[in-house]
Design a protein around this motif. Structure first.
Motif, PDB file in Angstrom:
ATOM      1  N   GLU A  25      26.306  -9.788  79.325  1.00 55.23           N
ATOM      2  CA  GLU A  25      27.010  -8.577  78.603  1.00 55.23           C
ATOM      3  C   GLU A  25      26.261  -7.206  78.887  1.00 55.23           C
ATOM      4  OE1 GLU A  25      30.142  -8.401  77.330  1.00 55.23           O
ATOM      5  OE2 GLU A  25      30.480 -10.394  77.210  1.00 55.23           O
ATOM      6  N   ALA A  26      26.963  -6.087  79.208  1.00 59.39           N
ATOM      7  CA  ALA A  26      26.115  -4.869  79.036  1.00 59.39           C
ATOM      8  C   ALA A  26      25.715  -4.505  77.461  1.00 59.39           C
ATOM      9  CB  ALA A  26      26.814  -3.609  79.725  1.00 59.39           C
ATOM     10  N   ILE A  27      24.693  -4.150  77.181  1.00 59.03           N
ATOM     11  CA  ILE A  27      24.385  -3.837  75.849  1.00 59.03           C
ATOM     12  C   ILE A  27      23.571  -2.613  75.667  1.00 59.03           C
ATOM     13  CG2 ILE A  27      24.126  -6.256  75.410  1.00 59.03           C
ATOM     14  CD1 ILE A  27      21.059  -5.836  75.447  1.00 59.03           C
ATOM     15  N   ASN A  28      23.482  -2.121  74.356  1.00 56.02           N
ATOM     16  CA  ASN A  28      22.499  -0.960  73.997  1.00 56.02           C
ATOM     17  C   ASN A  28      21.281  -1.548  73.139  1.00 56.02           C
ATOM     18  OD1 ASN A  28      24.372   1.097  74.985  1.00 56.02           O
ATOM     19  ND2 ASN A  28      25.536   1.069  73.008  1.00 56.02           N
ATOM     20  N   GLU A  49      22.752  -1.922  67.854  1.00 53.06           N
ATOM     21  CA  GLU A  49      21.777  -1.841  68.960  1.00 53.06           C
ATOM     22  C   GLU A  49      21.094  -3.110  68.873  1.00 53.06           C
ATOM     23  OE1 GLU A  49      19.618   1.549  68.283  1.00 53.06           O
ATOM     24  OE2 GLU A  49      21.454   2.973  69.042  1.00 53.06           O
ATOM     25  N   LEU A  72      13.355  -2.748  81.028  1.00 54.44           N
ATOM     26  CA  LEU A  72      13.663  -1.514  80.430  1.00 54.44           C
ATOM     27  C   LEU A  72      12.431  -0.840  80.242  1.00 54.44           C
ATOM     28  CD1 LEU A  72      16.288  -2.496  77.693  1.00 54.44           C
ATOM     29  CD2 LEU A  72      16.723  -1.170  80.031  1.00 54.44           C
ATOM     30  N   SER A  75      11.180   4.185  76.035  1.00 50.81           N
ATOM     31  CA  SER A  75      12.424   5.295  75.758  1.00 50.81           C
ATOM     32  C   SER A  75      12.330   5.793  74.349  1.00 50.81           C
ATOM     33  CB  SER A  75      13.647   4.847  76.154  1.00 50.81           C
ATOM     34  OG  SER A  75      14.592   5.645  76.073  1.00 50.81           O
ATOM     35  N   VAL A  78      18.293   5.507  72.782  1.00 49.60           N
ATOM     36  CA  VAL A  78      18.863   4.216  73.224  1.00 49.60           C
ATOM     37  C   VAL A  78      18.993   4.098  74.624  1.00 49.60           C
ATOM     38  CG1 VAL A  78      21.122   2.786  72.893  1.00 49.60           C
ATOM     39  CG2 VAL A  78      20.351   4.294  70.995  1.00 49.60           C
ATOM     40  N   ARG A  79      18.812   2.864  75.241  1.00 48.47           N
ATOM     41  CA  ARG A  79      18.682   2.483  76.476  1.00 48.47           C
ATOM     42  C   ARG A  79      20.027   1.405  76.891  1.00 48.47           C
ATOM     43  NH1 ARG A  79      12.800   0.233  76.200  1.00 48.47           N
ATOM     44  NH2 ARG A  79      13.642  -0.328  74.102  1.00 48.47           N
ATOM     45  N   ARG A  80      20.648   1.515  78.071  1.00 51.22           N
ATOM     46  CA  ARG A  80      21.649   0.674  78.439  1.00 51.22           C
ATOM     47  C   ARG A  80      20.874  -0.634  79.205  1.00 51.22           C
ATOM     48  NH1 ARG A  80      26.360  -0.560  76.294  1.00 51.22           N
ATOM     49  NH2 ARG A  80      27.590  -0.672  78.316  1.00 51.22           N
ATOM     50  N   GLY A  81      21.265  -1.783  78.923  1.00 44.72           N
ATOM     51  CA  GLY A  81      20.768  -2.782  79.662  1.00 44.72           C
ATOM     52  C   GLY A  81      21.835  -3.951  79.810  1.00 44.72           C
ATOM     53  N   ARG A  82      21.301  -5.313  80.317  1.00 42.02           N
ATOM     54  CA  ARG A  82      22.094  -6.324  80.328  1.00 42.02           C
ATOM     55  C   ARG A  82      21.267  -7.330  79.733  1.00 42.02           C
ATOM     56  NH1 ARG A  82      26.594  -6.119  81.827  1.00 42.02           N
ATOM     57  NH2 ARG A  82      27.499  -5.175  83.622  1.00 42.02           N
TER      58      ARG A  82
END
Length: 114
Positions: A25-28, A49, A72, A75, A78-82
């Motif tokens: 899933e794409a996550i924050n 998050e 990642l 930062s 908040v970063r987008r990740g999988r």
């Protein structure tokens, strides 16, 4: 002679996963330090998050629910990740932050540690 150490690659911890991308899933991910693939993650209840799994936390991140798929960088936002969140077998040797309770929690999401 210079010795170079190769970092863990994205998804290197995966032994098997569901067909297609059903396991991911794409996550924050909450702001914070750099994270490597294989970092065990919990879900912070108040923000929704993901953050590194911390068994002693009291914000939701004390329950392991996912594993970060790729690296990642550090930062302040908040970063987008999988993340791998279900239907997968993973290599224990390639995970960061795993303990027996975290392994049990991941198993409840059908993420099996081998």
């Amino acid at each position: 002679m210079t010795i170079k150490h190769e970092p863990i690659h994205a998804g290197e911890f995966l032994l098997s996963e569901g067909a297609g991308n059903i396991s991911r899933e794409a996550i924050n991910v909450a702001a914070g330090p750099a994270l490597n693939p294989g970092q065990v993650l919990g879900l912070v209840t108040a923000s929704g998050e993901f953050a590194p799994y911390v068994p002693t936390a009291e914000d939701g991140s004390q329950t392991a629910v996912a594993i970060l798929y790729g690296p990642l960088g550090e930062s302040d936002i908040v970063r987008r990740g999988r993340a791998v969140v279900r239907l997968a077998e993973v290599s224990e040797a390639h995970l960061t932050g795993l303990d027996p309770e975290g392994e049990k929690s991941l198993g409840e999401h059908f993420v099996i540690v081998r």
